[in-house]
Design a protein around this motif. Structure first.
Motif, mmCIF file in Angstrom:
data_model
loop_
_atom_site.group_PDB
_atom_site.id
_atom_site.type_symbol
_atom_site.label_atom_id
_atom_site.label_comp_id
_atom_site.label_asym_id
_atom_site.label_seq_id
_atom_site.Cartn_x
_atom_site.Cartn_y
_atom_site.Cartn_z
ATOM 1 N N SER A 198 -2.524 -8.158 -12.929
ATOM 2 C CA SER A 198 -2.774 -8.824 -11.659
ATOM 3 C C SER A 198 -1.464 -8.968 -10.889
ATOM 4 O O SER A 198 -0.377 -8.748 -11.431
ATOM 5 N N THR A 199 -1.568 -9.355 -9.625
ATOM 6 C CA THR A 199 -0.375 -9.535 -8.795
ATOM 7 C C THR A 199 0.553 -10.578 -9.382
ATOM 8 O O THR A 199 1.774 -10.381 -9.442
ATOM 9 N N SER A 200 -0.007 -11.701 -9.835
ATOM 10 C CA SER A 200 0.834 -12.762 -10.402
ATOM 11 C C SER A 200 1.539 -12.295 -11.677
ATOM 12 O O SER A 200 2.706 -12.646 -11.918
ATOM 13 N N GLU A 201 0.852 -11.481 -12.479
ATOM 14 C CA GLU A 201 1.465 -10.976 -13.709
ATOM 15 C C GLU A 201 2.623 -10.024 -13.397
ATOM 16 O O GLU A 201 3.666 -10.071 -14.056
ATOM 17 N N LYS A 236 4.760 2.189 -8.596
ATOM 18 C CA LYS A 236 3.898 1.911 -7.438
ATOM 19 C C LYS A 236 3.160 0.586 -7.622
ATOM 20 O O LYS A 236 3.049 -0.212 -6.687
ATOM 21 N N THR A 237 2.652 0.353 -8.839
ATOM 22 C CA THR A 237 1.958 -0.902 -9.131
ATOM 23 C C THR A 237 2.877 -2.095 -8.925
ATOM 24 O O THR A 237 2.502 -3.100 -8.310
ATOM 25 N N ILE A 238 4.106 -1.979 -9.427
ATOM 26 C CA ILE A 238 5.057 -3.091 -9.329
ATOM 27 C C ILE A 238 5.475 -3.330 -7.876
ATOM 28 O O ILE A 238 5.461 -4.460 -7.392
ATOM 29 N N ILE A 239 5.830 -2.262 -7.171
ATOM 30 C CA ILE A 239 6.272 -2.402 -5.780
ATOM 31 C C ILE A 239 5.140 -2.912 -4.891
ATOM 32 O O ILE A 239 5.343 -3.735 -3.995
ATOM 33 N N GLY A 240 3.934 -2.433 -5.149
ATOM 34 C CA GLY A 240 2.786 -2.844 -4.341
ATOM 35 C C GLY A 240 2.453 -4.312 -4.469
ATOM 36 O O GLY A 240 1.832 -4.894 -3.572
ATOM 37 N N LYS A 241 2.859 -4.941 -5.581
ATOM 38 C CA LYS A 241 2.547 -6.348 -5.815
ATOM 39 C C LYS A 241 3.791 -7.233 -5.833
ATOM 40 O O LYS A 241 3.703 -8.432 -6.088
ATOM 41 N N ALA A 242 4.942 -6.637 -5.561
ATOM 42 C CA ALA A 242 6.196 -7.387 -5.607
ATOM 43 C C ALA A 242 6.354 -8.258 -4.364
ATOM 44 O O ALA A 242 5.780 -7.977 -3.306
ATOM 45 N N SER A 243 7.159 -9.296 -4.481
ATOM 46 C CA SER A 243 7.425 -10.187 -3.353
ATOM 47 C C SER A 243 8.381 -9.519 -2.369
ATOM 48 O O SER A 243 9.067 -8.544 -2.707
ATOM 49 N N SER A 244 8.451 -10.056 -1.150
ATOM 50 C CA SER A 244 9.342 -9.494 -0.142
ATOM 51 C C SER A 244 10.801 -9.580 -0.565
ATOM 52 O O SER A 244 11.602 -8.708 -0.237
ATOM 53 N N ALA A 276 4.569 8.077 -5.206
ATOM 54 C CA ALA A 276 5.925 8.003 -4.647
ATOM 55 C C ALA A 276 5.867 7.737 -3.146
ATOM 56 O O ALA A 276 6.660 6.946 -2.610
ATOM 57 N N LEU A 277 4.943 8.387 -2.460
ATOM 58 C CA LEU A 277 4.795 8.164 -1.022
ATOM 59 C C LEU A 277 4.337 6.740 -0.719
ATOM 60 O O LEU A 277 4.791 6.128 0.253
ATOM 61 N N GLN A 278 3.451 6.221 -1.553
ATOM 62 C CA GLN A 278 2.984 4.841 -1.342
ATOM 63 C C GLN A 278 4.139 3.853 -1.523
ATOM 64 O O GLN A 278 4.242 2.864 -0.790
ATOM 65 N N ILE A 279 5.019 4.128 -2.485
ATOM 66 C CA ILE A 279 6.209 3.291 -2.672
ATOM 67 C C ILE A 279 7.073 3.308 -1.412
ATOM 68 O O ILE A 279 7.541 2.266 -0.939
ATOM 69 N N MET A 280 7.273 4.497 -0.860
ATOM 70 C CA MET A 280 8.075 4.628 0.355
ATOM 71 C C MET A 280 7.423 3.890 1.526
ATOM 72 O O MET A 280 8.099 3.235 2.325
ATOM 73 N N LEU A 281 6.103 3.988 1.628
ATOM 74 C CA LEU A 281 5.389 3.316 2.713
ATOM 75 C C LEU A 281 5.476 1.801 2.570
ATOM 76 O O LEU A 281 5.643 1.079 3.566
ATOM 77 N N ASP A 282 5.377 1.304 1.332
ATOM 78 C CA ASP A 282 5.424 -0.145 1.097
ATOM 79 C C ASP A 282 6.815 -0.731 1.332
ATOM 80 O O ASP A 282 6.935 -1.920 1.651
ATOM 81 N N THR A 283 7.856 0.076 1.147
ATOM 82 C CA THR A 283 9.224 -0.438 1.262
ATOM 83 C C THR A 283 9.888 -0.134 2.598
ATOM 84 O O THR A 283 10.862 -0.784 2.967
ATOM 85 N N SER A 284 9.378 0.837 3.346
ATOM 86 C CA SER A 284 10.054 1.278 4.576
ATOM 87 C C SER A 284 10.042 0.286 5.736
ATOM 88 O O SER A 284 10.903 0.392 6.617
#
Length: 411
Positions: free
Chosen positions: A171-174, A213-221, A251-259
């Motif tokens: 989960s996101t909290s985990e 991708k899972t970690i970056i997608g649920k990581a805090s700002s 990899a692209l989703q990671i770039m989109l989430d961080t850009s």
């Protein structure tokens, strides 16, 4: 067996096959365990298939499915008497305690690989097992294992650990807790994995980028804001390494989430991300990949260096123009926004106007105006046409009357 009449109560109401591991639900109906658990946990049904009454499955997932040992013994006896392949005695369901005991074995170097392989088999085997592994904190153990491998520069078991992490969804909290507990070291460990030169690199790196991708997608700002330049260089490098399509999209989703973050945007541009994205798009990827690429390019083109890279690539404007009205509504939005950004900051550039004319941007924008596209897309198209009017009106390639009609309609 075709000539043997099978007792009706030996047949699972879902699979219509002889039950191997009969269990009785709270509604009183008996099913084969595999079939009813698939019905509940994977198909996400909440009612009994036969009675349509609610199936209230508590947090331990399986306590409302009672093993019917008597019926199982009757089935096994009947199989023996009728020379039917004997139904094997089912294994007891995996419990949280079983998983915790397995995870403890990771403390012993001689048991680590064997334990990881067993956990991987269990995670592949059944959704019930994966839910049990989530409760037992398996991904926390996998994160710690990967961090230790990084610190010791050991690669044994990393493929299995990454596979387990992907199968056992957190989960996101985990995920936030994992990053916090490891002080971002799990991200550093995954970047290290992406840089490894291993024999089965496609599988390992695909798994690693999916976990990332899972970690970056649920990581805090705050986590996203402190990512290091090496992180982005490695993600861009992954696009050139021939990993799986799923890995490329991750990899692209990671770039989109961080850009969207300013410093990250600049670092991606400095890592030549714009060039790599255009080259990837020129290979005619699937729809999802195109949508991701255009989304990243939009963020990168919001800075001057990003736009400059797009314009320096011979196919930059061309590939964005070509994808407009050719892929999906999402791709249309993103392609138009990229063209709008380039136009807004380069409207006085004769070379940019000529390039857009040469690659068919004018024609495509006119088609947008004539299509049933949303009004905001048509408004963006009009803005671009109006901004380049002074250059395009003198071009022999354009019907002046058409351009004038568009221009005066924008006023």
């Amino acid at each position: 067996m075709e000539d043997i009449e099978i007792p009706q109560y030996f047949i699972c109401p879902i699979s219509l096959q002889i039950m191997k591991d009969p269990v009785t639900a709270i509604t009183g109906i008996t099913y084969d365990r595999e079939s009813i658990e698939h019905w509940i946990f994977q198909a996400k049904n909440t009612t009994c298939p036969v009675t349509k009454q609610p199936l209230l499955i508590p947090t331990d997932h399986c306590s409302d499915l009672t093993p019917n040992h008597t019926l199982r013994r009757l089935i096994q006896l009947w199989c023996t008497q009728n020379a039917v392949d004997r139904i094997p005695t089912p294994k007891p369901p995996l419990t949280k305690c079983n998983v915790i005991n397995l995870v403890k074995n990771l403390r012993f170097p001689n048991l680590q690989l064997q334990t990881l392989r067993k956990l991987e088999v269990l995670s592949i085997e059944h959704e019930r097992n994966r839910k049990c592994m989530v409760e037992a904190g398996v991904n926390k153990a996998m994160a710690s294992y990967l961090v230790n491998c990084h610190e010791k520069n050991e690669t044994t078991g990393i493929e299995e650990a990454l596979s387990i992490f992907n199968l056992v969804r957190s989960s996101t909290s985990e995920v936030k807790a994992l990053v916090s507990a490891n002080d971002d070291r799990i991200i550093e460990a995954l970047v290290w994995v992406l840089g490894l030169d291993v024999s089965n690199f496609v599988t390992v790196k695909s798994h690693a980028v999916l976990v990332l991708k899972t970690i970056i997608g649920k990581a805090s700002s705050s986590v996203l804001e402190r990512l290091k330049p090496g992180f982005f260089k490695m993600i861009v490098a992954v696009l050139k390494q021939g990993i799986s399509q799923q890995g490329i999209n991750a990899a692209l989703q990671i770039m989109l989430d961080t850009s969207p973050w300013g410093r990250n945007k600049i670092t991606l541009v400095e890592s030549e991300a714009v060039f790599e994205l255009i080259e990837l798009e020129l290979s005619f990827p699937e729809k999802k990949t195109t949508e991701l690429i255009l989304g990243i390019l939009f963020h990168l083109c919001s800075c001057a260096d990003g736009r400059e890279q797009l314009l320096r690539h011979a196919a930059g404007i061309a590939v964005v123009t070509k994808r407009l009205l050719m892929v999906s509504p999402t791709a249309n939005d993103r392609a138009m926004l990229i063209l709008s950004l380039v136009c807004r900051f380069s409207s006085g550039s004769y070379l940019v106007s000529q390039e857009m004319l040469k690659v068919g941007t004018f024609t495509k924008l006119c088609i947008v105006l004539q299509s049933d596209s949303p009004s905001y897309l048509k408004d963006k198209a009009k803005e671009i046409l109006k901004a380049h009017y002074d250059v395009w009106k003198d071009s022999p390639c354009i019907e002046v009357t058409t351009l004038k009609e568009v221009y005066y309609s924008c006023r």
